[in-house]
Design an enzyme around this catalytic site. Structure first.
Site, PDB file in Angstrom:
ATOM      1  N   SER A 112      48.623   9.206  21.596  1.00  0.00           N
ATOM      2  CA  SER A 112      49.878   8.778  22.214  1.00  0.00           C
ATOM      3  C   SER A 112      50.531   7.660  21.429  1.00  0.00           C
ATOM      4  O   SER A 112      51.660   7.284  21.709  1.00  0.00           O
ATOM      5  CB  SER A 112      49.630   8.312  23.654  1.00  0.00           C
ATOM      6  OG  SER A 112      48.808   7.156  23.653  1.00  0.00           O
ATOM      7  N   GLU A 166      41.096   0.933  34.940  1.00  0.00           N
ATOM      8  CA  GLU A 166      42.007   2.045  34.706  1.00  0.00           C
ATOM      9  C   GLU A 166      43.288   1.847  35.503  1.00  0.00           C
ATOM     10  O   GLU A 166      43.313   1.086  36.482  1.00  0.00           O
ATOM     11  CB  GLU A 166      41.380   3.366  35.176  1.00  0.00           C
ATOM     12  CG  GLU A 166      40.177   3.828  34.401  1.00  0.00           C
ATOM     13  CD  GLU A 166      39.630   5.141  34.946  1.00  0.00           C
ATOM     14  OE1 GLU A 166      39.660   6.136  34.201  1.00  0.00           O
ATOM     15  OE2 GLU A 166      39.163   5.175  36.102  1.00  0.00           O
ATOM     16  N   LYS A 184      42.434  -0.122  18.031  1.00  0.00           N
ATOM     17  CA  LYS A 184      42.185   1.211  17.491  1.00  0.00           C
ATOM     18  C   LYS A 184      41.922   1.211  15.989  1.00  0.00           C
ATOM     19  O   LYS A 184      41.286   2.134  15.466  1.00  0.00           O
ATOM     20  CB  LYS A 184      43.374   2.131  17.794  1.00  0.00           C
ATOM     21  CG  LYS A 184      43.543   2.492  19.263  1.00  0.00           C
ATOM     22  CD  LYS A 184      42.549   3.550  19.696  1.00  0.00           C
ATOM     23  CE  LYS A 184      42.877   4.097  21.081  1.00  0.00           C
ATOM     24  NZ  LYS A 184      41.948   5.170  21.489  1.00  0.00           N
ATOM     25  N   ASP A 202      40.354   8.755  36.404  1.00  0.00           N
ATOM     26  CA  ASP A 202      39.389   9.837  36.190  1.00  0.00           C
ATOM     27  C   ASP A 202      37.978   9.315  35.950  1.00  0.00           C
ATOM     28  O   ASP A 202      37.000   9.893  36.431  1.00  0.00           O
ATOM     29  CB  ASP A 202      39.829  10.713  35.013  1.00  0.00           C
ATOM     30  CG  ASP A 202      40.018   9.924  33.737  1.00  0.00           C
ATOM     31  OD1 ASP A 202      39.138  10.000  32.861  1.00  0.00           O
ATOM     32  OD2 ASP A 202      41.034   9.231  33.602  1.00  0.00           O
ATOM     33  N   GLY A 250      45.559   7.032  37.066  1.00  0.00           N
ATOM     34  CA  GLY A 250      44.683   7.730  36.136  1.00  0.00           C
ATOM     35  C   GLY A 250      43.247   7.281  36.229  1.00  0.00           C
ATOM     36  O   GLY A 250      42.661   6.825  35.250  1.00  0.00           O
ATOM     37  N   SER A 260      43.780  -5.129  24.723  1.00  0.00           N
ATOM     38  CA  SER A 260      43.543  -4.053  23.766  1.00  0.00           C
ATOM     39  C   SER A 260      44.663  -3.810  22.766  1.00  0.00           C
ATOM     40  O   SER A 260      44.428  -3.253  21.696  1.00  0.00           O
ATOM     41  CB  SER A 260      43.221  -2.748  24.503  1.00  0.00           C
ATOM     42  OG  SER A 260      44.324  -2.325  25.280  1.00  0.00           O
TER      43      SER A 260
END
Length: 332
Positions: free
Chosen positions: A80, A211, A55, A217, A215, A311
């Protein structure tokens, strides 16, 4: 058809901004992993990035493009945990205030680190909310409007997406040809940026998203051809507890990602233990998504050269120990 939110030139420009600021994280190998999967796996260790996750790349790329007036007023983000830390650290490096909207149940280590990065920046603070009852975007937009702050969302922003794509750019430039690239999927910032970079360098590469089962989606969205919204997923992969792909990220995923797979929380725990035992790496549950898909057999990539993005590595040590202890008991 509308052009995609970012192109390869945006990723290259982000790489130039991040040069000498972000870590060029190592690529890890494991003979055990290769033997287990029948593939050659190249793990891009973003758990060793500044603040412990990929990030930082997107956050710094976005904030470094602020005008002097924007820097003076400051930045707002909702997250989060990992984006929160990335924005707080980037804001400190660029000498600007940061206001971060975080869920009350965010991992304690992520909350503490965010506040630590903010400690010497006047006007900086963490605002807590209930992720199951309140809308973080609404809270963030209200505070940003009231205080004149610039909102940088965790994934649905072209500068963020381009910054994240530098992880794949570094990986491909270091290891050369890859047949596949596995990337975790939350809101899609990482996989969209990585797909742009990887497909430009290696047009034939297969980019695969992963995923949590609870979750999925983005998997649903690809099947329906439109963005699907879900309830906040109950999963240990807190960085992937998003409810929908972004308006900027989803078209990139549609265009460049071959498919999206899912893995269970149990598979994430097993993968966390693998990295601890075999590679001596602390990888958080979300950070294990891509690796779990290949190590736990969700995808067969035998005979292929495969890039895997790890990640992040930000996990509370007490909970981390509990995860590993649980797996140990289950496998005795």
């Amino acid at each position: 058809m509308n052009p995609l939110a970012i192109g390869f030139a945006d990723v290259e420009a982000a790489a130039a901004r991040l040069a000498g600021v972000a870590h060029r994280t190592p690529v890890l190998r494991s003979r055990t992993a290769d033997a287990r999967t029948g593939a050659q796996l190249f793990f891009k260790a973003e758990n060793q990035q500044r603040m412990g996750a990929f990030k930082f790349r997107g956050a710094y790329n976005a904030l470094s493009q602020f005008t002097p007036a924007q820097r003076q007023r400051g930045v707002l983000a909702f997250s989060s945990g990992n984006h929160a830390q990335a924005i707080a650290l980037s804001a400190r490096l660029l000498d600007m205030p940061s206001v971060i909207v975080m869920p009350q149940d965010a991992p304690a280590a992520k909350l503490a680190a965010t506040r630590e990065y903010q400690a010497e920046q006047p006007g900086s603070e963490v605002v807590l909310y209930d992720r199951y009852r309140e809308d973080r975007e609404a809270i963030g937009r209200r505070i940003a409007a009231e205080r004149g702050l610039t909102l940088i969302p965790p994934y649905d922003h072209p500068h963020v997406m381009a910054g994240q794509g530098t992880a794949a750019l570094e990986l491909v430039d270091e290891v050369g040809t890859l047949d596949a690239l596995l990337v975790c999927v939350g809101g899609g910032g990482l996989i969209s940026g990585c797909a742009v970079a990887a497909k430009h360098r290696l047009p034939d590469i297969q980019v695969i998203g992963v995923e949590p089962e609870a979750g999925n989606d983005t998997q649903q969205s690809l099947a329906r051809g439109e963005i699907v919204h879900i309830d906040v997923p109950q999963t240990i992969a807190d960085g992937a507890q998003t409810q929908a792909s972004g308006q900027h990220t989803f078209p990139v995923i549609q265009a460049l990602v071959a498919r999206v797979l899912t893995v269970s929380d149990a598979q994430l725990i097993t993968t966390m233990r693998f990295f601890a035992e075999r590679l001596k790496q602390v990888v958080e549950p979300t950070g294990c998504l891509a690796a779990a898909a290949v190590l736990e057999g969700a995808v067969d990539l035998r005979g292929q050269r495969v890039g895997v993005i790890l990640s992040g590595g930000n996990v509370d040590l007490a909970r981390y120990a509990q995860f590993l202890h649980t797996t140990h008991l289950e496998t005795r």
